[in-house]
Design an enzyme around this catalytic site. Structure first.
Site, mmCIF file in Angstrom:
data_model
loop_
_atom_site.group_PDB
_atom_site.id
_atom_site.type_symbol
_atom_site.label_atom_id
_atom_site.label_comp_id
_atom_site.label_asym_id
_atom_site.label_seq_id
_atom_site.Cartn_x
_atom_site.Cartn_y
_atom_site.Cartn_z
ATOM 1 N N GLU A 113 0.852 -1.203 0.000
ATOM 2 C CA GLU A 113 0.000 0.000 0.000
ATOM 3 C C GLU A 113 0.879 1.242 0.000
ATOM 4 O OE1 GLU A 113 -3.237 -0.158 2.899
ATOM 5 O OE2 GLU A 113 -3.127 -2.325 2.836
ATOM 6 N N HIS A 235 -8.960 9.089 3.552
ATOM 7 C CA HIS A 235 -8.575 8.052 2.589
ATOM 8 C C HIS A 235 -8.864 8.604 1.200
ATOM 9 C CE1 HIS A 235 -8.084 4.262 0.569
ATOM 10 N NE2 HIS A 235 -7.706 3.690 1.697
ATOM 11 N N ARG A 281 -1.078 8.784 1.762
ATOM 12 C CA ARG A 281 -2.465 9.215 1.549
ATOM 13 C C ARG A 281 -2.645 10.718 1.548
ATOM 14 N NH1 ARG A 281 -5.281 4.607 5.272
ATOM 15 N NH2 ARG A 281 -4.626 2.985 3.846
ATOM 16 N N HIS A 342 -11.147 9.157 7.398
ATOM 17 C CA HIS A 342 -10.863 7.733 7.570
ATOM 18 C C HIS A 342 -10.281 7.387 8.931
ATOM 19 C CE1 HIS A 342 -9.924 3.710 6.173
ATOM 20 N NE2 HIS A 342 -8.631 3.878 6.410
ATOM 21 N N ARG A 377 -0.647 8.506 9.490
ATOM 22 C CA ARG A 377 -0.480 7.065 9.697
ATOM 23 C C ARG A 377 -0.103 6.360 8.397
ATOM 24 N NH1 ARG A 377 -4.219 2.487 9.197
ATOM 25 N NH2 ARG A 377 -5.596 4.008 8.241
HETATM 26 P P1 FAD Z 1 -12.677 -0.277 16.607
HETATM 27 O O1 FAD Z 1 -12.350 -1.450 15.808
HETATM 28 O O2 FAD Z 1 -13.333 0.853 15.926
HETATM 29 O O3 FAD Z 1 -13.598 -0.749 17.813
HETATM 30 C C1 FAD Z 1 -14.198 0.201 18.665
HETATM 31 C C2 FAD Z 1 -15.252 -0.498 19.482
HETATM 32 O O4 FAD Z 1 -15.724 0.347 20.514
HETATM 33 C C3 FAD Z 1 -16.482 -0.882 18.672
HETATM 34 O O5 FAD Z 1 -16.877 -2.160 19.095
HETATM 35 C C4 FAD Z 1 -17.511 0.167 19.081
HETATM 36 O O6 FAD Z 1 -18.835 -0.258 18.936
HETATM 37 C C5 FAD Z 1 -17.148 0.344 20.523
HETATM 38 N N1 FAD Z 1 -17.568 1.595 21.143
HETATM 39 C C6 FAD Z 1 -17.433 2.849 20.670
HETATM 40 N N2 FAD Z 1 -17.917 3.735 21.563
HETATM 41 C C7 FAD Z 1 -18.361 3.018 22.620
HETATM 42 C C8 FAD Z 1 -18.973 3.342 23.854
HETATM 43 N N3 FAD Z 1 -19.229 4.618 24.206
HETATM 44 N N4 FAD Z 1 -19.317 2.344 24.690
HETATM 45 C C9 FAD Z 1 -19.093 1.053 24.367
HETATM 46 N N5 FAD Z 1 -18.512 0.685 23.215
HETATM 47 C C10 FAD Z 1 -18.140 1.657 22.351
HETATM 48 N N6 FAD Z 1 -6.347 -0.388 9.450
HETATM 49 C C11 FAD Z 1 -5.376 -1.254 9.082
HETATM 50 O O7 FAD Z 1 -4.379 -1.396 9.788
HETATM 51 N N7 FAD Z 1 -5.532 -1.985 7.940
HETATM 52 C C12 FAD Z 1 -6.603 -1.881 7.132
HETATM 53 O O8 FAD Z 1 -6.702 -2.560 6.135
HETATM 54 C C13 FAD Z 1 -7.615 -0.947 7.482
HETATM 55 N N8 FAD Z 1 -8.697 -0.783 6.700
HETATM 56 C C14 FAD Z 1 -9.724 0.026 7.133
HETATM 57 C C15 FAD Z 1 -10.881 0.105 6.399
HETATM 58 C C16 FAD Z 1 -11.947 0.860 6.863
HETATM 59 C C17 FAD Z 1 -13.200 0.947 6.038
HETATM 60 C C18 FAD Z 1 -11.839 1.543 8.087
HETATM 61 C C19 FAD Z 1 -12.987 2.353 8.598
HETATM 62 C C20 FAD Z 1 -10.662 1.482 8.817
HETATM 63 C C21 FAD Z 1 -9.602 0.732 8.352
HETATM 64 N N9 FAD Z 1 -8.423 0.636 9.079
HETATM 65 C C22 FAD Z 1 -7.446 -0.233 8.682
HETATM 66 C C23 FAD Z 1 -8.300 1.275 10.381
HETATM 67 C C24 FAD Z 1 -8.548 0.216 11.467
HETATM 68 O O9 FAD Z 1 -9.575 -0.637 11.044
HETATM 69 C C25 FAD Z 1 -8.934 0.829 12.785
HETATM 70 O O10 FAD Z 1 -8.087 1.887 13.124
HETATM 71 C C26 FAD Z 1 -8.832 -0.216 13.895
HETATM 72 O O11 FAD Z 1 -9.564 -1.347 13.522
HETATM 73 C C27 FAD Z 1 -9.351 0.358 15.183
HETATM 74 O O12 FAD Z 1 -9.461 -0.669 16.116
HETATM 75 P P2 FAD Z 1 -9.953 -0.324 17.579
HETATM 76 O O13 FAD Z 1 -10.000 -1.595 18.324
HETATM 77 O O14 FAD Z 1 -9.141 0.771 18.122
HETATM 78 O O15 FAD Z 1 -11.405 0.294 17.367
HETATM 79 C C1 SIN Z 2 -7.164 0.258 2.861
HETATM 80 O O1 SIN Z 2 -7.386 -0.930 2.675
HETATM 81 O O2 SIN Z 2 -6.939 1.060 1.965
HETATM 82 C C2 SIN Z 2 -7.199 0.772 4.252
HETATM 83 C C3 SIN Z 2 -5.930 0.480 4.916
HETATM 84 C C4 SIN Z 2 -5.765 1.326 6.127
HETATM 85 O O3 SIN Z 2 -6.548 2.217 6.419
HETATM 86 O O4 SIN Z 2 -4.756 1.098 6.825
#
Ligand code: FAD
Ligand code: SIN
Length: 520
Positions: A113, A235, A281, A342, A377
């Site tokens: 990427e 993004h 990005r 994003h 990032r």
């Molecule tokens: P999240 O996975 O967002 O989990 C947060 C959790 O907290 C959820 O369960 C939510 O419901 C819960 N929550 C929120 N507020 C509350 C509350 N007040 N009370 C109780 N629960 C709550 N990153 C990569 O490294 N590789 C990728 O390929 C990639 N692709 C992506 C594609 C998309 C479409 C998106 C949106 C993001 C992508 N990212 C990617 C970024 C990455 O997915 C996220 O940064 C990462 O998954 C965040 O993980 P997390 O555990 O911090 O939060």
């Molecule tokens: C993507 O698949 O382009 C998202 C990857 C990321 O947000 O790290």
């Protein structure tokens, strides 16, 4: 009142991995999560997990790419920790049963990427997040010491008179206006905030609606320091279709050979940027915005038609399915795309063990500011961050907190207040999304940031004077104001923060984090 040894707020990669580590260590952990346990940013990750698995790649190279993307604001210890411990964490995911894509010889298939100098993205086709969630949820549910509380939204942290975090107030079964339901205390000597990002403060985002920045807002109210919130990553390629909902078109598609083109089919990004479509990005997004402005069109295109159609469909089944559903055959037609909010590069400031400046409160994943990402990032470094720092927070908390010492006695229940008028809630929500996109988006100016701060501050006063706002709106308003004020203060351009009135990076005055703490 619920009691457990540990509390995880959130069921994405960081919260789930933390819970598994705690349970493996023999303690109990409650996982409260806002909607279904499967719903999170993690669930929608496409590209994969950046990590070094040998070949001609190296830890040093991954570190260098991360520091380059971060534009002078990464914390070296956080970068070395995340990248150094990454391979072990991905091996652990494999041991838990994750099915990642493999080459014919059985080796892990590694994608590429923007900003990466090597193929190093471990992935499950373009459904990586779904596979990560499946694996971690199965493992967590198999642990009898982990208790799930779905449809439970944390409203605020409980902080005792000595300033220790000892759990959270959690609402279950509220109506959409935030009224009704039960508010319960989840009492625990160690709380992990892992509530993900805040894409929902923008009118156009790749994030699901749960990403309202609740963790940042709660931690800020509890007195924790938040850092670098002006660095919002857009993004470059979200689907630009009236029914597409800013669905992500993975950067992995560009790593595979897709090219960004304009309405004339010209590969303008290749012409303008040294690394073309595989630049980081921030610069790709700005090049696209400039092209959209000069052409007066609402999108550009991602063209993958030059690649073998069979292979494209096999490698990107998720994107292919989405496009087909909208009548776009990506193997013969360019995909309409535009940038969308994003990722939150800043967050609640932590050390490399997830500790904040509020005792008993740990933060991991997108809610945290560990210093890994700096001002921008590097793609696919955030699932990695959630795994590494989720595990480190668990290890540190279990090694250093005497969980028997803490009394499970939260202070009095918050006073129920009259909910605000639903029309005001709707208008406020729309205003936040529009102002953030128009004035605090990819290209900012002094004027746009001043205007945004003024509108958001006034809105906050109006909402506060009208009663109790729904929890999501309260978080969005708090985080939007923090982002706007932080962006307004930084009088330079760096990473994903671009201010057209200060277009240069200014290391002399600005090579430092932006820190904010309630009341300071
Ligand atoms: P999240 O996975 O967002 O989990 C947060 C959790 O907290 C959820 O369960 C939510 O419901 C819960 N929550 C929120 N507020 C509350 C509350 N007040 N009370 C109780 N629960 C709550 N990153 C990569 O490294 N590789 C990728 O390929 C990639 N692709 C992506 C594609 C998309 C479409 C998106 C949106 C993001 C992508 N990212 C990617 C970024 C990455 O997915 C996220 O940064 C990462 O998954 C965040 O993980 P997390 O555990 O911090 O939060
Ligand atoms: C993507 O698949 O382009 C998202 C990857 C990321 O947000 O790290």
């Amino acid at each position: 009142m619920h009691r457990s040894d540990y509390l995880s707020i959130g069921s994405g990669v960081a919260g789930l991995y933390f819970a598994i580590q705690i349970a493996r260590g023999g303690a109990t952990v409650s996982v409260v999560t806002k909607k279904a346990a499967t719903e999170s940013n993690t669930r929608y990750a496409q590209g994969g997990i950046a990590t070094v698995f040998g070949g001609d790649d190296s830890i040093e190279s991954h570190i260098r790419d991360t520091l380059d993307a971060g534009a002078g604001l990464c914390d070296a210890a956080a970068v070395e920790t995340a990248i150094g411990e990454g391979p072990r964490r991905v091996q652990d995911l494999l041991a838990l049963g994750a099915q990642f894509s493999r080459e014919e010889d059985g080796q892990l298939s590694l994608g590429r990427e923007g900003g990466h100098s090597h193929h190093r993205i471990v992935h499950a086709d373009d459904w990586t997040g779904r596979e990560v969630v499946r694996t971690l949820l199965e493992a967590a549910r198999a642990e009898e010491r982990v208790t799930f509380h779905e449809d439970h939204q944390a409203l605020d942290l409980i902080v005792d008179t000595d300033g220790n975090c000892c759990g959270a107030w959690v609402q279950h079964g509220a109506r959409p206006d935030g009224s009704g339901g039960r508010i319960e205390a989840f009492s625990s000597p160690v709380t992990l905030l892992a509530t993900g990002g805040a894409g929902a403060i923008f009118a156009s985002t790749t994030n699901p609606p749960v990403a309202t920045g609740d963790g940042v807002a709660m931690a800020y109210r509890a007195g924790a320091t938040v850092a670098n919130l002006e660095f919002i990553q857009f993004h470059p390629t979200a689907l630009a279709h009236p029914e597409g909902g800013s669905y992500l078109i993975s950067e992995a598609l560009r790593g595979y050979g897709a090219v960004v083109v304009n309405h004339e089919g010209e590969a303008f990004v290749e012409r303008q940027l040294r690394l073309g479509s595989l630049s980081t990005r921030d610069v790709v997004a700005r090049a696209i915005v400039a092209e959209m402005k000069s052409s007066g069109k609402e999108c550009v295109f991602l063209d993958v038609t030059g690649k073998d159609p069979e292979e494209t469909r096999r490698r990107f089944p998720n994107i292919n399915k989405m496009c087909r559903g909208l009548g776009i055959d990506m193997t013969t037609q360019p995909i309409p795309v535009a940038p969308a909010a994003h990722y939150l590069c800043g967050g609640v400031r932590t050390d490399i063990d997830g500790r904040t400046d509020v005792p008993g409160l740990y933060v991991a994943g997108e809610t945290a500011h560990t210093g890994l990402h700096g001002a921008n990032r590097l793609a696919s470094n955030s699932l990695l961050e959630g795994l590494v720092f989720g595990a480190r927070a668990a290890a540190h908390a279990s090694g250093n907190m005497d969980i028997r010492r803490i009394r499970h006695a939260p202070p009095g229940m918050p006073e129920p207040a009259k909910p605000i008028d639903p029309d005001l809630a709707k208008r406020a929500g729309e205003t936040i999304g529009r102002v953030m996109l128009d004035d605090v988006g990819i290209v900012r100016t002094n004027t746009s940031l001043g205007r945004a701060c003024g509108i958001l501050d006034e809105l906050a006063d109006e909402v506060a004077g009208a009663g109790c706002a729904p929890a999501d709106l309260r978080s969005r308003l708090t985080v939007a104001r923090l982002v706007a004020h932080s962006a307004r203060s930084r009088r330079e351009s760096r990473g994903v923060h671009y201010n057209a009135d200060h277009p240069e990076r200014d290391d002399e005055n600005w090579q430092h984090d932006s820190l904010m703490r309630a009341g300071r």
